[in-house]
Scaffold this motif. Structure first.
Motif, PDB file in Angstrom:
ATOM      1  N   ALA A  58      17.079  27.606  23.734  1.00  0.00           N
ATOM      2  CA  ALA A  58      16.847  26.462  22.852  1.00  0.00           C
ATOM      3  C   ALA A  58      16.005  25.424  23.579  1.00  0.00           C
ATOM      4  CB  ALA A  58      18.158  25.881  22.350  1.00  0.00           C
ATOM      5  N   THR A  59      14.868  25.851  24.061  1.00  0.00           N
ATOM      6  CA  THR A  59      14.064  25.056  24.990  1.00  0.00           C
ATOM      7  C   THR A  59      13.452  23.810  24.372  1.00  0.00           C
ATOM      8  OG1 THR A  59      12.359  25.253  26.708  1.00  0.00           O
ATOM      9  CG2 THR A  59      11.906  26.318  24.583  1.00  0.00           C
ATOM     10  N   GLY A  60      13.241  23.804  23.036  1.00  0.00           N
ATOM     11  CA  GLY A  60      12.642  22.625  22.404  1.00  0.00           C
ATOM     12  C   GLY A  60      11.267  22.330  22.969  1.00  0.00           C
ATOM     13  N   ASP A  61      11.092  21.147  23.560  1.00  0.00           N
ATOM     14  CA  ASP A  61       9.795  20.782  24.127  1.00  0.00           C
ATOM     15  C   ASP A  61       9.634  21.245  25.561  1.00  0.00           C
ATOM     16  OD1 ASP A  61      11.515  19.092  25.416  1.00  0.00           O
ATOM     17  OD2 ASP A  61      10.584  17.222  24.749  1.00  0.00           O
ATOM     18  N   ALA A  62      10.566  22.069  26.052  1.00  0.00           N
ATOM     19  CA  ALA A  62      10.505  22.693  27.389  1.00  0.00           C
ATOM     20  C   ALA A  62      10.552  21.670  28.517  1.00  0.00           C
ATOM     21  CB  ALA A  62       9.266  23.590  27.509  1.00  0.00           C
ATOM     22  N   ARG A  63      11.158  20.529  28.279  1.00  0.00           N
ATOM     23  CA  ARG A  63      11.203  19.523  29.345  1.00  0.00           C
ATOM     24  C   ARG A  63      12.032  19.985  30.534  1.00  0.00           C
ATOM     25  NH1 ARG A  63      13.277  14.201  26.930  1.00  0.00           N
ATOM     26  NH2 ARG A  63      12.283  15.051  25.103  1.00  0.00           N
ATOM     27  N   PHE A 118      21.621  20.979  25.764  1.00  0.00           N
ATOM     28  CA  PHE A 118      21.970  20.712  24.381  1.00  0.00           C
ATOM     29  C   PHE A 118      21.473  21.848  23.485  1.00  0.00           C
ATOM     30  CE2 PHE A 118      21.166  16.196  25.989  1.00  0.00           C
ATOM     31  CZ  PHE A 118      22.458  16.060  26.452  1.00  0.00           C
ATOM     32  N   GLY A 119      21.829  23.070  23.845  1.00  0.00           N
ATOM     33  CA  GLY A 119      21.350  24.219  23.095  1.00  0.00           C
ATOM     34  C   GLY A 119      22.429  25.229  22.771  1.00  0.00           C
ATOM     35  N   VAL A 120      23.149  25.680  23.791  1.00  0.00           N
ATOM     36  CA  VAL A 120      24.108  26.773  23.603  1.00  0.00           C
ATOM     37  C   VAL A 120      25.152  26.428  22.556  1.00  0.00           C
ATOM     38  CG1 VAL A 120      25.994  28.000  24.746  1.00  0.00           C
ATOM     39  CG2 VAL A 120      23.775  27.792  25.878  1.00  0.00           C
ATOM     40  N   GLU A 121      25.592  25.173  22.526  1.00  0.00           N
ATOM     41  CA  GLU A 121      26.667  24.787  21.605  1.00  0.00           C
ATOM     42  C   GLU A 121      26.212  24.764  20.147  1.00  0.00           C
ATOM     43  OE1 GLU A 121      25.435  20.857  23.677  1.00  0.00           O
ATOM     44  OE2 GLU A 121      25.186  23.022  23.940  1.00  0.00           O
ATOM     45  N   TYR A 122      24.912  24.947  19.903  1.00  0.00           N
ATOM     46  CA  TYR A 122      24.405  25.028  18.527  1.00  0.00           C
ATOM     47  C   TYR A 122      24.443  26.463  17.994  1.00  0.00           C
ATOM     48  CZ  TYR A 122      22.618  20.234  18.765  1.00  0.00           C
ATOM     49  OH  TYR A 122      22.513  18.868  18.871  1.00  0.00           O
ATOM     50  N   GLY A 123      24.695  27.416  18.864  1.00  0.00           N
ATOM     51  CA  GLY A 123      24.654  28.811  18.449  1.00  0.00           C
ATOM     52  C   GLY A 123      26.034  29.401  18.222  1.00  0.00           C
ATOM     53  N   ASP A 124      26.064  30.701  17.998  1.00  0.00           N
ATOM     54  CA  ASP A 124      27.312  31.447  17.898  1.00  0.00           C
ATOM     55  C   ASP A 124      27.767  31.716  19.332  1.00  0.00           C
ATOM     56  OD1 ASP A 124      29.013  33.853  17.930  1.00  0.00           O
ATOM     57  OD2 ASP A 124      28.645  33.902  15.776  1.00  0.00           O
ATOM     58  N   THR A 125      28.720  30.921  19.826  1.00  0.00           N
ATOM     59  CA  THR A 125      29.035  30.926  21.252  1.00  0.00           C
ATOM     60  C   THR A 125      29.390  32.311  21.793  1.00  0.00           C
ATOM     61  OG1 THR A 125      29.849  28.656  21.001  1.00  0.00           O
ATOM     62  CG2 THR A 125      30.354  29.780  23.057  1.00  0.00           C
ATOM     63  N   PRO A 126      30.266  33.091  21.137  1.00  0.00           N
ATOM     64  CA  PRO A 126      30.568  34.419  21.699  1.00  0.00           C
ATOM     65  C   PRO A 126      29.331  35.305  21.831  1.00  0.00           C
ATOM     66  CG  PRO A 126      32.232  33.793  20.093  1.00  0.00           C
ATOM     67  CD  PRO A 126      31.138  32.771  19.975  1.00  0.00           C
ATOM     68  N   GLN A 127      28.469  35.303  20.808  1.00  0.00           N
ATOM     69  CA  GLN A 127      27.260  36.128  20.892  1.00  0.00           C
ATOM     70  C   GLN A 127      26.308  35.615  21.965  1.00  0.00           C
ATOM     71  OE1 GLN A 127      25.270  37.338  17.237  1.00  0.00           O
ATOM     72  NE2 GLN A 127      27.111  36.893  16.042  1.00  0.00           N
TER      73      GLN A 127
END
Length: 304
Positions: A58-63, A118-127
């Protein structure tokens, strides 16, 4: 995987951002937040092995990759994000848009480090946890900066959502402005005065530079400039629709932020998903701004 309303909101957000200097979900005045994040990732980068391959989820602007790459120019940097449109990445970054964290297009054991801000928690955590474990090398470092429900980022954004709903829904700014435009001839002095009154109400109720001031002020200026440029009512109505769409996109992003905080705050299930994938928490560190407000947490994981 189809694109949800929230996905669309984030796509619109990143499409409008500049390079890695954009401010994301916080106002630019919160510079100490960005300073803390930069310091955190530069420290992480300094501990990586020579020539490490790094994947940013979930890199977004890759900062994050920008900070890692400028700290360690020897690293090989790859970023993925579900949004199909992203800003131009920093030099040397292999950017993969329209790519889900839950289905990474990389072979097993491909990366020496996997990071996310601020990326992993937006996804399906187990997957996501299973995919991280799959593409991580045996001794890979995994670092995640995650949201907290009691953090300053969520509180700021929830206040902003309240301001947006006040001006767009409670005050009905766009509908009132369109009706007022149809009731008079250019340069629409009554419509402009009505909007100016809402600007002042927003300032009084929610503060200067709040969304309750910002949105009606954008409408007020649009009416003034439209009158000078000879715009039609139809043209201005289309502009008002775009402003409202941007406001509702922001509400969708804030709703997804709130959900992400709830995911991260459910620590037993959140960390349990990584434990089930063979990744154990090795270190946690609260992140605070210059005023001492906790806004996030840095989580380090290693293979169990």
């Amino acid at each position: 995987m189809g694109q949800t309303t929230t996905d669309h909101a984030w796509s619109e957000f990143w499409a409008q951002q500049g390079p890695h200097g954009s401010t994301g979900c916080l106002p630019a005045r919160w510079q100490s937040v960005f300073a803390t994040l930069e310091r955190t990732w530069r420290t992480f980068a300094s501990r990586l092995p020579q020539g490490a391959s790094v994947l940013d989820l979930a890199t977004g602007d890759a900062r994050v990759l920008h900070w890692i790459g400028t700290t360690r120019p020897d690293t090989v940097l790859t970023g993925i994000d579900l949004a199909p449109q992203l800003p131009q990445p920093p030099p040397g970054v292999d950017l993969r848009p329209a790519t889900a964290m839950e289905d990474l297009p990389f072979p097993d054991a491909s990366f020496d480090a996997i990071v996310s801000q601020f990326g992993v928690e937006y996804g399906d955590t187990p997957q996501v946890a299973q995919e991280i474990a799959r593409v991580a090398s045996d001794d890979a470092a995994v670092g995640m900066v995650i949201h907290r429900g009691d953090g300053a980022i969520l509180s700021h954004n929830l206040a902003r959502a309240e301001q947006i709903r006040w001006v767009v829904d409670e005050m009905g700014l766009m509908a009132k402005t369109k009706a007022a435009l149809n009731d008079e001839q250019p340069p629409w002095p009554d419509a402009t005065a009505m909007v100016a009154a809402i600007v002042e109400q927003g300032r009084a109720k929610h503060g200067d530079r709040s969304a309750a001031w910002e949105i009606p002020e954008a409408v007020r200026r649009s009416l003034l400039m439209g009158a000078q440029a000879g715009d039609t009512v139809a043209g201005l109505a289309a502009l008002l629709d775009r402003i409202e769409a941007q406001a509702r996109n922001e509400l969708a992003r804030i709703a997804s932020l709130e959900a992400a905080c709830a995911t991260a705050d459910a620590r037993d299930s959140f960390f349990g998903a990584f434990a089930a994938a063979g990744l154990a928490v090795s270190e946690t560190d609260e992140l605070s701004d210059a005023a001492g407000r906790v806004f996030a947490e840095m989580i380090a994981l290693r293979r169990a």
